[in-house]
Scaffold this motif. Sequence first.
Motif, PDB file in Angstrom:
ATOM      1  N   SER A 142       9.079  30.099  15.164  1.00  0.00           N
ATOM      2  CA  SER A 142       9.344  30.395  13.752  1.00  0.00           C
ATOM      3  C   SER A 142       8.063  30.714  12.998  1.00  0.00           C
ATOM      4  O   SER A 142       8.099  31.403  11.979  1.00  0.00           O
ATOM      5  CB  SER A 142      10.043  29.200  13.103  1.00  0.00           C
ATOM      6  N   GLN A 143       6.933  30.213  13.491  1.00  0.00           N
ATOM      7  CA  GLN A 143       5.662  30.538  12.847  1.00  0.00           C
ATOM      8  C   GLN A 143       5.387  32.035  12.914  1.00  0.00           C
ATOM      9  O   GLN A 143       4.978  32.650  11.931  1.00  0.00           O
ATOM     10  CB  GLN A 143       4.536  29.761  13.519  1.00  0.00           C
ATOM     11  N   THR A 146       7.980  33.956  10.640  1.00  0.00           N
ATOM     12  CA  THR A 146       7.614  33.930   9.225  1.00  0.00           C
ATOM     13  C   THR A 146       6.502  34.922   8.927  1.00  0.00           C
ATOM     14  O   THR A 146       6.524  35.610   7.902  1.00  0.00           O
ATOM     15  CB  THR A 146       7.177  32.514   8.826  1.00  0.00           C
ATOM     16  N   ARG A 147       5.548  35.018   9.822  1.00  0.00           N
ATOM     17  CA  ARG A 147       4.426  35.917   9.599  1.00  0.00           C
ATOM     18  C   ARG A 147       4.857  37.380   9.662  1.00  0.00           C
ATOM     19  O   ARG A 147       4.345  38.225   8.906  1.00  0.00           O
ATOM     20  CB  ARG A 147       3.326  35.643  10.628  1.00  0.00           C
ATOM     21  N   GLN A 149       7.993  38.491   9.052  1.00  0.00           N
ATOM     22  CA  GLN A 149       9.096  38.745   8.124  1.00  0.00           C
ATOM     23  C   GLN A 149      10.282  39.427   8.804  1.00  0.00           C
ATOM     24  O   GLN A 149      10.881  40.359   8.269  1.00  0.00           O
ATOM     25  CB  GLN A 149       8.606  39.594   6.942  1.00  0.00           C
ATOM     26  N   SER A 208      15.285  33.552   9.133  1.00  0.00           N
ATOM     27  CA  SER A 208      14.716  32.391   8.439  1.00  0.00           C
ATOM     28  C   SER A 208      15.263  31.070   8.956  1.00  0.00           C
ATOM     29  O   SER A 208      14.704  30.018   8.659  1.00  0.00           O
ATOM     30  CB  SER A 208      14.996  32.499   6.946  1.00  0.00           C
ATOM     31  N   GLN A 246      12.508  28.984  -0.735  1.00  0.00           N
ATOM     32  CA  GLN A 246      11.678  30.144  -0.413  1.00  0.00           C
ATOM     33  C   GLN A 246      12.440  31.427  -0.702  1.00  0.00           C
ATOM     34  O   GLN A 246      13.629  31.525  -0.411  1.00  0.00           O
ATOM     35  CB  GLN A 246      11.258  30.117   1.060  1.00  0.00           C
ATOM     36  N   SER A 248      11.803  35.728  -0.386  1.00  0.00           N
ATOM     37  CA  SER A 248      10.945  36.825   0.064  1.00  0.00           C
ATOM     38  C   SER A 248      11.667  38.156  -0.158  1.00  0.00           C
ATOM     39  O   SER A 248      12.891  38.234  -0.034  1.00  0.00           O
ATOM     40  CB  SER A 248      10.588  36.664   1.546  1.00  0.00           C
ATOM     41  N   SER A 344      20.852  29.543   3.620  1.00  0.00           N
ATOM     42  CA  SER A 344      20.078  30.776   3.572  1.00  0.00           C
ATOM     43  C   SER A 344      20.963  31.931   3.119  1.00  0.00           C
ATOM     44  O   SER A 344      22.174  31.933   3.358  1.00  0.00           O
ATOM     45  CB  SER A 344      19.473  31.105   4.950  1.00  0.00           C
TER      46      SER A 344
END
Length: 390
Positions: A142-143, A146-147, A149, A208, A246, A248, A344
């Motif tokens: 997930s890291q 997230t980076r 998108q 997400s 969050q 985005s 979400s």
Amino acid sequence: MIRKFSLLTGILFFIINHLTAQTCSIEGVVSDKKTGETIVGVSVYIESLNKATSSDPDGKFKLNEIPPGKHKVTASFLSYETVELADITTQPGQVTSLNIELKESPTLLKEIVVSGTRSMNSELSMLSAQKAALTVVSGVSSQQITRNQDKDASEVVKRIPGISILEDRYIVARGLSQRYNNVWINNSSVPASEADTRSFSFDMIPGSQIENIMIVKSLSPDLPADFSGGFVKVTTKNMPTENSFQVSYGMNFNTETQFHDFKYNKGGKTEFLGFDNGYRSLKSSLPKRLNPSNSEQVNTVTKEGFNNNWEVLTQQPIPDQRLSAALNRKFRTESGKQWGLITSLNYSYTHRTFMDMKNTQYGVYNKRNDEPEPENDYTDDQYVIDSKLR
């Protein structure tokens, strides 16, 4: 000069010996009163003098530089009753010996349970899992999601080596189509998302809400044997560790679609949200069962049963839009139970243009010329508007 130095040295030596003779020490052995076995690590101290030591592996201890007089010696150890020896008399220059016996405490200690969960949402944890695996495994955490998108799982898995995406939703592992793959979510097998083929649509899972995705490319005894392409293991996020919200938003465009004429057919007012408001639905005059031999009924249904606006319009498409929002909340009841909420909302609105798409329909093979003989051979342009709200 030498005589004076010798005299001074002698005086200092006499003073040191005199002071040493005035101090004493306490030594002894600590043992279990019931078994007689010596105990290692027992704390032995004189609180008034701020002096302490602990018993060695043989249960022995020693307190040095104790002034003459009466002192209270205390011995304590975990799960044993504390022993206090009062009025222990020490004489100048002598060693006082003690044999201390400790009795087990009748109070039982409560067990301490330490539990932890291995985090699999970072790149480092994924690399460690891949190195420790006995099979060929590739994954995304997930890291990294997230980076980058990535809006859904289909965009996530295409970053894995050896994986490609078909129709923006189906995966192709090692060159094998989607029906040769097996998909599990949270260690449970999921059914096919299509009615006529064994395939799973990965665009249904929001990016997400993904903890990690791992694809196993070789067989293992602990895995099902009904795959030959890839075994996809999707792990979604579990109990949130903290409250968060969050949002985005992103835009993108491609040179084949934006800044060019885009063909489309008129639709409903809510189609940009991903659902129809009834504009494309069948009319009420359409019977439940159509009789092909009834020409009058067929003509009526053809004229009035469908939306017959087939006009092709042209527009300049806007850049692709992507919006995602995630709400994580954790609750604790009065009884101590924990509850978690993971919510979400993901929205995307994209345009795609495919120019010069070759479509050929072949008939009977021409054996004389030893080549396939097409019945229909044409080239067309395809314009696709894709709107999703999930």
